[in-house]
Design a protein around this motif. Sequence first.
Motif, PDB file in Angstrom:
ATOM      1  N   LEU A   1       0.973  -0.876  -0.141  1.00 22.28           N
ATOM      2  CA  LEU A   1      -0.139  -0.196   0.123  1.00 22.28           C
ATOM      3  C   LEU A   1       0.873   1.365  -0.247  1.00 22.28           C
ATOM      4  CD1 LEU A   1      -2.918  -1.043   2.666  1.00 22.28           C
ATOM      5  CD2 LEU A   1      -3.226  -0.555  -0.296  1.00 22.28           C
ATOM      6  N   GLY A   2       1.890   1.400   1.102  1.00 24.89           N
ATOM      7  CA  GLY A   2       2.673   2.886   0.857  1.00 24.89           C
ATOM      8  C   GLY A   2       1.734   3.857   1.988  1.00 24.89           C
ATOM      9  N   ASP A   3       2.108   4.172   2.265  1.00 29.12           N
ATOM     10  CA  ASP A   3       2.070   5.048   3.458  1.00 29.12           C
ATOM     11  C   ASP A   3       0.793   6.183   2.645  1.00 29.12           C
ATOM     12  OD1 ASP A   3       3.586   4.822   4.881  1.00 29.12           O
ATOM     13  OD2 ASP A   3       4.859   6.586   4.534  1.00 29.12           O
ATOM     14  N   LEU A   4       0.398   6.413   1.537  1.00 25.84           N
ATOM     15  CA  LEU A   4      -0.310   7.523   0.855  1.00 25.84           C
ATOM     16  C   LEU A   4      -1.315   6.634   0.619  1.00 25.84           C
ATOM     17  CD1 LEU A   4       1.467   9.966  -1.671  1.00 25.84           C
ATOM     18  CD2 LEU A   4       0.341  10.696   0.406  1.00 25.84           C
ATOM     19  N   ARG A   5      -1.521   5.662   0.259  1.00 28.45           N
ATOM     20  CA  ARG A   5      -3.063   4.605  -0.150  1.00 28.45           C
ATOM     21  C   ARG A   5      -3.349   4.553   1.567  1.00 28.45           C
ATOM     22  NH1 ARG A   5       0.160   2.501  -3.987  1.00 28.45           N
ATOM     23  NH2 ARG A   5      -0.456   2.574  -5.914  1.00 28.45           N
ATOM     24  N   ILE A   6      -2.757   3.925   2.478  1.00 33.08           N
ATOM     25  CA  ILE A   6      -3.184   4.140   3.756  1.00 33.08           C
ATOM     26  C   ILE A   6      -3.984   5.541   4.249  1.00 33.08           C
ATOM     27  CG2 ILE A   6      -2.168   3.749   6.360  1.00 33.08           C
ATOM     28  CD1 ILE A   6      -0.067   2.200   5.589  1.00 33.08           C
ATOM     29  N   ARG A   7      -2.700   6.737   4.163  1.00 37.33           N
ATOM     30  CA  ARG A   7      -3.668   7.969   4.476  1.00 37.33           C
ATOM     31  C   ARG A   7      -5.176   8.240   3.927  1.00 37.33           C
ATOM     32  NH1 ARG A   7      -0.511  11.694   6.824  1.00 37.33           N
ATOM     33  NH2 ARG A   7      -1.735  13.134   5.997  1.00 37.33           N
ATOM     34  N   ALA A   8      -5.185   7.453   2.101  1.00 36.41           N
ATOM     35  CA  ALA A   8      -6.217   7.658   1.893  1.00 36.41           C
ATOM     36  C   ALA A   8      -7.415   6.223   1.865  1.00 36.41           C
ATOM     37  CB  ALA A   8      -5.872   7.259   0.563  1.00 36.41           C
ATOM     38  N   LEU A   9      -6.629   5.092   2.186  1.00 30.77           N
ATOM     39  CA  LEU A   9      -7.574   4.308   2.393  1.00 30.77           C
ATOM     40  C   LEU A   9      -8.856   4.862   3.588  1.00 30.77           C
ATOM     41  CD1 LEU A   9      -8.871   1.242   2.247  1.00 30.77           C
ATOM     42  CD2 LEU A   9      -7.206  -0.142   4.015  1.00 30.77           C
ATOM     43  N   PHE A  10      -7.948   5.232   5.414  1.00 26.78           N
ATOM     44  CA  PHE A  10      -8.584   5.955   6.417  1.00 26.78           C
ATOM     45  C   PHE A  10      -9.064   7.104   6.502  1.00 26.78           C
ATOM     46  CE2 PHE A  10      -5.750   2.283   7.547  1.00 26.78           C
ATOM     47  CZ  PHE A  10      -6.671   1.458   8.774  1.00 26.78           C
ATOM     48  N   GLY A  11      -8.718   7.893   5.831  1.00 29.81           N
ATOM     49  CA  GLY A  11      -9.933   9.389   5.819  1.00 29.81           C
ATOM     50  C   GLY A  11      -9.216  10.285   6.333  1.00 29.81           C
ATOM     51  N   GLU A  12      -7.589  10.133   6.181  1.00 32.88           N
ATOM     52  CA  GLU A  12      -6.684  10.876   7.053  1.00 32.88           C
ATOM     53  C   GLU A  12      -7.407  11.858   6.734  1.00 32.88           C
ATOM     54  OE1 GLU A  12      -4.921  12.476   9.938  1.00 32.88           O
ATOM     55  OE2 GLU A  12      -5.443  10.930   9.826  1.00 32.88           O
ATOM     56  N   GLY A  13      -7.906  13.305   7.888  1.00 32.67           N
ATOM     57  CA  GLY A  13      -8.256  14.719   7.556  1.00 32.67           C
ATOM     58  C   GLY A  13      -9.662  14.598   7.128  1.00 32.67           C
ATOM     59  N   SER A  14     -10.451  13.487   7.438  1.00 32.32           N
ATOM     60  CA  SER A  14     -11.520  13.721   7.216  1.00 32.32           C
ATOM     61  C   SER A  14     -12.345  13.900   9.301  1.00 32.32           C
ATOM     62  CB  SER A  14     -12.062  12.156   6.508  1.00 32.32           C
ATOM     63  OG  SER A  14     -12.367  11.573   7.415  1.00 32.32           O
ATOM     64  N   ARG A  15     -14.049  13.951   9.271  1.00 32.47           N
ATOM     65  CA  ARG A  15     -13.895  14.117  10.625  1.00 32.47           C
ATOM     66  C   ARG A  15     -14.164  11.948  11.184  1.00 32.47           C
ATOM     67  NH1 ARG A  15     -17.831  18.871  11.196  1.00 32.47           N
ATOM     68  NH2 ARG A  15     -16.137  20.808  11.113  1.00 32.47           N
ATOM     69  N   LEU A  16     -14.718  11.722  10.002  1.00 24.59           N
ATOM     70  CA  LEU A  16     -15.219  10.119   9.765  1.00 24.59           C
ATOM     71  C   LEU A  16     -13.485   9.325  10.342  1.00 24.59           C
ATOM     72  CD1 LEU A  16     -18.186  10.365   7.788  1.00 24.59           C
ATOM     73  CD2 LEU A  16     -17.902  10.766  10.357  1.00 24.59           C
ATOM     74  N   ALA A  17     -12.835  10.065   9.996  1.00 23.35           N
ATOM     75  CA  ALA A  17     -11.406   9.118  10.286  1.00 23.35           C
ATOM     76  C   ALA A  17     -11.379   7.594  11.381  1.00 23.35           C
ATOM     77  CB  ALA A  17     -10.198   9.808   9.492  1.00 23.35           C
ATOM     78  N   PRO A  18     -12.100   8.675  12.777  1.00 24.78           N
ATOM     79  CA  PRO A  18     -11.988   7.879  13.619  1.00 24.78           C
ATOM     80  C   PRO A  18     -12.693   6.251  13.696  1.00 24.78           C
ATOM     81  CG  PRO A  18     -11.370   9.974  14.556  1.00 24.78           C
ATOM     82  CD  PRO A  18     -11.682   9.548  13.406  1.00 24.78           C
ATOM     83  N   LEU A  19     -14.184   6.893  12.979  1.00 19.33           N
ATOM     84  CA  LEU A  19     -15.025   5.976  12.532  1.00 19.33           C
ATOM     85  C   LEU A  19     -14.503   4.893  12.085  1.00 19.33           C
ATOM     86  CD1 LEU A  19     -17.765   4.745  13.704  1.00 19.33           C
ATOM     87  CD2 LEU A  19     -18.754   6.416  11.602  1.00 19.33           C
TER      88      LEU A  19
END
Length: 484
Positions: free
Chosen positions: A30-48
Motif C-alpha cells: 500500500l505505502g503511506d499515501l494509500r494508507i492515509r487515503a484508505l483511513f480517510g486521514e483529515g476527515s471527521r469520520l476518520a476515527p469511525l
Amino acid sequence: FVLRCGESLIQAAPTMLSGLLCAGFMRGLLGDLRIRALFGEGSRLAPLRGACLGMLIPDCALGVLPIAAELRRAGLRTGVVLSFVLASPCFNPWSFGYAMSELGVAPFGWALGVKVLVAILVGALCGLTRRAEPPPREFLQTPGGPAARLKLALDTAAAHLAGPFGLIVVASTLASGAMATLLPAGFFENLMGEASWGRGAQLTLLFIPGYINPETGAALASDILRIGLMPGLIFSVLLTGVGLTVGTLLWVLWQYRAKTALVFLLATTGLTLITATAGNRMLHVTSGEPDTHAFDFLTRPYNLGSGSPAEAVLNRCGRLAENGPGAALLVLLALMLLGLVLRIFPQLTLPAPRTEAAAELAASYAAPNTRTGAWATSIAIAAFVVLGIYSYYPAPDVLLARIQQQQGNLFEAVVRKSQDEALRYESIIRRDAERLPWSRLIRLHAGSLDSDPPILRDPSHLAALRAALLAADFSRARAQLLAK
C-alpha cells in the motif's frame, strides 16, 4: 507461571502472525499515501472508519500493534490510531459470527455498538493530549515489481518482531503469567458470586494483565450472560479483556509518552466501568449460578495432573499448540530469526522508496486512490461476511455435539426442577437447531437425519418441551426428553 505464559503465547500466535503480515503488506503493497487515503486521514469520520476497518483484520490486542505502528508512521492522527488499537481486537472475521451465535443478536448488537463508541471516545480524548502533532516529513512508497514488494513486506514483519514489539510481547506474556500465579484457582468464579459495583470494577481491572483472544472473549461473555448476575461485564471482557493488555499500554507509552498513555488507560477503564454498570440495567437475563470454570486459564490451575510439573506443562502446551497455533508459532520463530539477521546485517534489508511529504502531493494522491480504497474495502467486507457466516453457522457435527451436551444439561435442570435454568438450556438448543439446516446447506452437507438427536427429528418435540417448561410441568418435560 511457565504454563500460563506458554498458554498465552500459543493462543496469541495465530493473531499475532496475522497482524505482523498485515503490517508488512501495508508497507510493501500500500505505502503511506494509500494508507492515509484508505483511513480517510483529515476527515471527521476518520476515527469511525478506523474503528470499523479494524474489525476486518483478524488480529488481537498484541497483533494489532504492528499495524498501529504502520498507521502512526504514515502520519495518521493520534485519535484515529488509538481508536483502531482499541476497536480492532474485540471482533474480527474469525470471531464476529461466533460472538453473535454465543451472545445472541441483541446482546451482540449492544456489545458491537458500545465497542465502537468507546473506542472513538478514547481516541478523541487521547487526541486532545497531542493537538500540535507535527506532520510527517516524508512518505514511504511501494517499490516497483511484485518480488520487491513481497520482500519489503516480509522484511517489515520480521523487523517488527525482532524490534521493540517483540519485547512488548514478552512483557505482556510475563504479566499474564504473573497474574495467574498470584490468583488462586477459582478466584474469578468466587468473585462473580455477588453482584456489586466494587466487584465489577475489580474484575474490569483484573482483565487487563491477562491475555484473552477474541474467540475466547466471546465465550467468556456468553458465560457471563449465562451466570446473569452482572451481565454488563460482557463489555469489560471485550474492552479491557480482549482489547487491552499490558502490551497495549507499553506500546502507547513508547509511541506517545506517559501523558497520552495515562489518558488512554483512565479513559478506557472509566468508560468500560460506565458501560458495564449501564449494561447491568439494560441487559435483562435470567440469573443463574456462578459455577463457571471458563476463567480458570487466568488463574493458577487446580492441579497439573499426574507426572512431573515439567511433563504436565509440556503436555498441556502441546495439546494447545496442535494444528494452527503450533504452526503459527513456528512461523513467528522463523520471522524472529530473520529479523535478527536483518538487524545484524542491515544491508540485506530492502529500503522503501521515500518522497517528501508535501501537502499538495498528499492531497493529489488521495483522490485517485478513493477507487482503490473502495475496492479494497469491498473485498475485505466480502471476506468478512463469508467468514462471519461460516463461524455463525458452525459445521453440523459441531452443532450436533453442542445440542447433545446442552440436552444433558437440560435434563439435569429438569431433574432438579430448576425452571429458569431449564428454559435457558432449551433456548440454546432451539437456537442451534434453527441453525442446523443452514449449516448443512452452506457446507453442501446433507447428513443423515437418523443421526440427529430424537428431540430434533420432530419439530413438535421442541414445542411440546418448551410448553411443559413454561408450565413448570417437569414430568412432561422429562418425558419429552426421554422420547425416542
